[in-house]
Design an enzyme around this catalytic site. Structure first.
Site, PDB file in Angstrom:
ATOM      1  N   HIS A 148       0.872  -1.277   0.220  1.00  0.00           N
ATOM      2  CA  HIS A 148      -0.093   0.066  -0.021  1.00  0.00           C
ATOM      3  C   HIS A 148       0.795   1.106  -0.112  1.00  0.00           C
ATOM      4  O   HIS A 148       2.273   1.272   0.077  1.00  0.00           O
ATOM      5  CB  HIS A 148      -0.965   0.022   1.264  1.00  0.00           C
TER       6      HIS A 148
ATOM      7  N   HIS B 126       4.144   1.375   2.265  1.00  0.00           N
ATOM      8  CA  HIS B 126       5.314   0.595   1.839  1.00  0.00           C
ATOM      9  C   HIS B 126       5.998   1.369   0.614  1.00  0.00           C
ATOM     10  O   HIS B 126       6.994   1.588   0.524  1.00  0.00           O
ATOM     11  CB  HIS B 126       4.757  -0.654   1.057  1.00  0.00           C
TER      12      HIS B 126
END
Length: 281
Positions: free
Chosen positions: A34, A37
């Site tokens: 997501h 990250h």
């Protein structure tokens, strides 16, 4: 961008990068990527010549087999995000590439110095043994100059710093701020398992945490912990597992605001376990 599955192939490409004098950044993940990250990947790309992102759902850090089974996996989607973020290598091994058969049945021993006895360690026995086991392997495989971890997993990050020091890796550990959804909910791969209604309910976790900061230092840490517990328990659909105001270095319960503190929480929203934290002092 390369997708590599074996340690031998990874070593080959790391050696080539090193031969050209390239600096290497590592972002360890378990996939289901997501924006949180990707913020780590962006930082690594900005600060290094060559970025490796590992995508591996590590079985040794799950004390609940059902949780391991339900953990979201979508390498194709992850690869698209990483391609756009200008990642150089995705390291996506299988368990057989990482572990010998006997390793999956043995507890990885490490001197945590008490960091594993509270909060997550108390409720997820053996979890951090698995974390240190896989991260130490990734450090050995990649030998990065810098590696990037999100502060959402605050306890894990403290343990990674200790591991880096005790095992002598001499890698720069970069602590990266929590990335939140517009509602305030801390971004997590587990959020994918929330229904639309649960997502709205879960946003109350960060709302309570940030509101609690208004009471520092007028409440003692113990009083504030009780306040947060009461507020979370008022919200239908949330079930508190723990809330702890801890010293940021030792992770032991803080007794006053005269020490650096962090408020760490674990809450079930439906069947999904979520964690978050805020700096208190």
């Amino acid at each position: 961008m390369l997708i590599i599955n074996s340690v031998a192939e990874l070593n080959k490409h790391i050696s080539i990068a090193r031969s050209f004098g390239k600096s290497i950044g590592l972002v360890p993940t378990m996939g289901a990527l997501h924006e949180g990250h990707i913020s780590l990947v962006n930082m690594s790309v900005d600060e290094n010549d060559y970025t490796v992102v590992s995508v591996f759902v590590n079985p040794t850090q799950f004390n609940n087999p059902e949780d391991l089974e339900k953990y979201p996996r979508n390498l194709e989607q992850d690869a698209e995000l990483l391609q756009n973020a200008k990642c150089d290598v995705i390291f996506a091994p299988s368990s057989d590439d990482i572990y010998a058969p006997n390793e999956l049945n043995e507890i990885f021993e490490f001197d945590f110095g008490g960091l594993d006895e509270v909060m997550e360690g108390k409720f997820r026995p053996g979890h951090f043994n698995g974390v240190v086991q896989i991260v130490s392997k990734l450090f050995s495989f990649v030998r990065p100059d810098r590696t990037y971890f999100g502060e959402k997993d605050f306890q894990q990050l403290a343990i990674i710093h200790r591991m880096n020091e005790l095992m002598g890796f001499n890698i720069q550990i970069v602590d990266c701020p929590i990335v939140r959804e517009e509602s305030g909910l801390a971004m997590s791969s587990r959020n994918e398992r929330l229904t639309a209604d649960e997502r709205k309910i879960a946003a109350n976790i960060s709302k309570v945490l940030f509101e609690s900061l208004n009471f520092v230092p007028n409440y003692s840490p113990a009083e504030l912990m009780q306040w947060v517990e009461n507020e979370i328990n008022k919200i239908q659909g949330l079930k508190l597992e723990y809330y702890e105001i801890a010293n940021t270095k030792t992770l032991q319960t803080a007794e006053s605001w005269n020490e650096p503190t962090v408020g760490c929480i674990a809450v079930f929203c439906g069947n999904v376990r979520l964690i978050d934290n805020v700096r208190c002092s």
